[in-house]
Design a protein around this motif. Structure first.
Motif, PDB file in Angstrom:
ATOM      1  N   HIS A   1      33.123  43.498  41.811  1.00  0.00           N
ATOM      2  CA  HIS A   1      34.451  43.314  41.219  1.00  0.00           C
ATOM      3  C   HIS A   1      34.317  42.998  39.730  1.00  0.00           C
ATOM      4  N   GLU A   2      33.323  42.196  39.385  1.00  0.00           N
ATOM      5  CA  GLU A   2      33.094  41.851  37.978  1.00  0.00           C
ATOM      6  C   GLU A   2      32.719  43.085  37.167  1.00  0.00           C
TER       7      GLU A   2
ATOM      8  N   ARG B   1      42.959  52.581  35.866  1.00  0.00           N
ATOM      9  CA  ARG B   1      42.224  52.479  37.126  1.00  0.00           C
ATOM     10  C   ARG B   1      43.092  51.848  38.229  1.00  0.00           C
ATOM     11  N   PRO B   2      42.837  52.251  39.482  1.00  0.00           N
ATOM     12  CA  PRO B   2      43.577  51.673  40.607  1.00  0.00           C
ATOM     13  C   PRO B   2      43.052  50.280  40.928  1.00  0.00           C
ATOM     14  N   PRO B   3      43.680  49.559  41.831  1.00  0.00           N
ATOM     15  CA  PRO B   3      43.184  48.233  42.222  1.00  0.00           C
ATOM     16  C   PRO B   3      41.770  48.315  42.799  1.00  0.00           C
ATOM     17  N   PHE B   4      41.026  47.253  42.655  1.00  0.00           N
ATOM     18  CA  PHE B   4      39.663  47.174  43.181  1.00  0.00           C
ATOM     19  C   PHE B   4      39.658  47.429  44.696  1.00  0.00           C
ATOM     20  N   ASP B   5      38.723  48.277  45.156  1.00  0.00           N
ATOM     21  CA  ASP B   5      38.642  48.673  46.568  1.00  0.00           C
ATOM     22  C   ASP B   5      37.571  47.847  47.287  1.00  0.00           C
ATOM     23  N   MET B   6      37.978  46.784  47.941  1.00  0.00           N
ATOM     24  CA  MET B   6      37.033  45.938  48.658  1.00  0.00           C
ATOM     25  C   MET B   6      36.454  46.667  49.865  1.00  0.00           C
ATOM     26  N   ARG B   7      37.236  47.550  50.478  1.00  0.00           N
ATOM     27  CA  ARG B   7      36.778  48.280  51.660  1.00  0.00           C
ATOM     28  C   ARG B   7      35.557  49.125  51.326  1.00  0.00           C
ATOM     29  N   GLN B   8      35.546  49.713  50.159  1.00  0.00           N
ATOM     30  CA  GLN B   8      34.408  50.524  49.743  1.00  0.00           C
ATOM     31  C   GLN B   8      33.141  49.672  49.637  1.00  0.00           C
TER      32      GLN B   8
END
Length: 288
Positions: free
Chosen positions: A51-52, A109-116
């Motif tokens: 995320h960072e 950019r889209p929101p951060f994808d935690m699922r990925q």
């Protein structure tokens, strides 16, 4: 390669076997519950770090314009850097345009994808486990109760001490060979302009043509030089392993021969290591 061989490079990767390892008494035995607990802990750290990275603004790349560079050969050999050795990096308009596009993509950019991240983490762990299994001697591997826990970065105090000792042995061997290489290169009767320019560490090979002359083009964006074309005149290829195009230039050895030069180059790509040996009448390094 006589000194900076594939084996030497692989040994370089084994000089920090203990880096990042944490002593955990529970690593002495196989414990499924402990593994799941540690896995979850590392997974959360991975998500945080990704995320960072995702939030790093590419505008900082524009600060490279106007930076001062020094010849990689002199830096690696520990030679003194003179004022005339320094090169001021002037960013090409195309590179600035590329960075501006990165900035535009970043802003949109889209929101951060935690699922990925959750999907990637187990794949990375499996890959790392295979790599570390190939790097450690069998007698040490046999002492590890659970390679999954070890791959997460946890081991016993005894294992950590063995890793430190092995890393130090490897470091000393790497340094000894590096010193031998430096001494051998210093006695070669190579013109200073070739010695300084024939160094392309971390540059990417983009083209490689073979005729009476052998010509190589490089993308120098990741390297320490702005010279991007090498011409080996009246060349004879002694060894050519693939792939060359698309590989990253790691190290070189250059020797004087009766009728010119013999260049040894070690490359890296995802497909593996490749070596190139060329004998030639002259070596011309240019910016084009």
């Amino acid at each position: 390669m006589k000194y900076l061989t594939k084996e030497w490079y692989e040994l370089c990767q084994r000089t920090g076997l203990h880096f990042g390892m944490i002593v955990h008494d529970g690593a002495a035995v196989y414990d499924e519950a402990l593994y799941l607990e540690l896995y979850k802990r590392k997974e959360q750290k991975f998500i945080k770090s990704q995320h960072e990275v995702y939030d790093v603004d590419p505008r900082f790349m524009l600060q490279q314009d106007g930076c001062t560079l020094v010849p990689a050969a002199k830096f690696m050999n520990g030679e003194g850097i003179k004022e005339e050795d320094k090169i001021v990096y002037v960013m090409l308009p195309e590179e600035k345009e590329r960075i501006q596009q990165l900035i535009a993509d970043y802003d949109a950019r889209p929101p951060f994808d935690m699922r990925q991240c959750l999907d990637e983490f187990p794949i990375l762990q499996e890959t790392f486990q295979k790599e570390i299994s190939n790097r450690l001697p069998s007698e040490l591997l046999e002492q590890i109760a659970d390679m999954r826990v070890f791959s997460l970065g946890y081991c016993t105090k005894d294992i950590l001490q063995q890793l430190k000792s092995l890393s130090e042995e490897n470091r000393m061997t790497v340094q000894r060979v590096s010193n031998e290489y430096s001494k051998a290169q210093q006695v070669e009767d190579i013109p200073q302009i070739i010695r300084e320019r024939f160094a392309f560490h971390d540059c990417l090979v983009t083209a490689f043509s073979v005729d009476q002359d052998v010509i190589m083009y490089l993308d120098t964006q990741g390297g320490f030089t702005d010279y991007n074309r090498i011409t080996f005149t009246a060349a004879e290829i002694i060894r050519r392993e693939e792939p060359i195009i698309g590989s990253t230039w790691l190290y070189q050895e250059l020797y004087r021969r009766e009728k010119g030069y013999e260049a040894h180059v070690l490359f890296w790509s995802r497909e593996g290591m490749a070596e190139l040996i060329i004998r030639c009448q002259d070596i011309i390094v240019e910016k084009v």
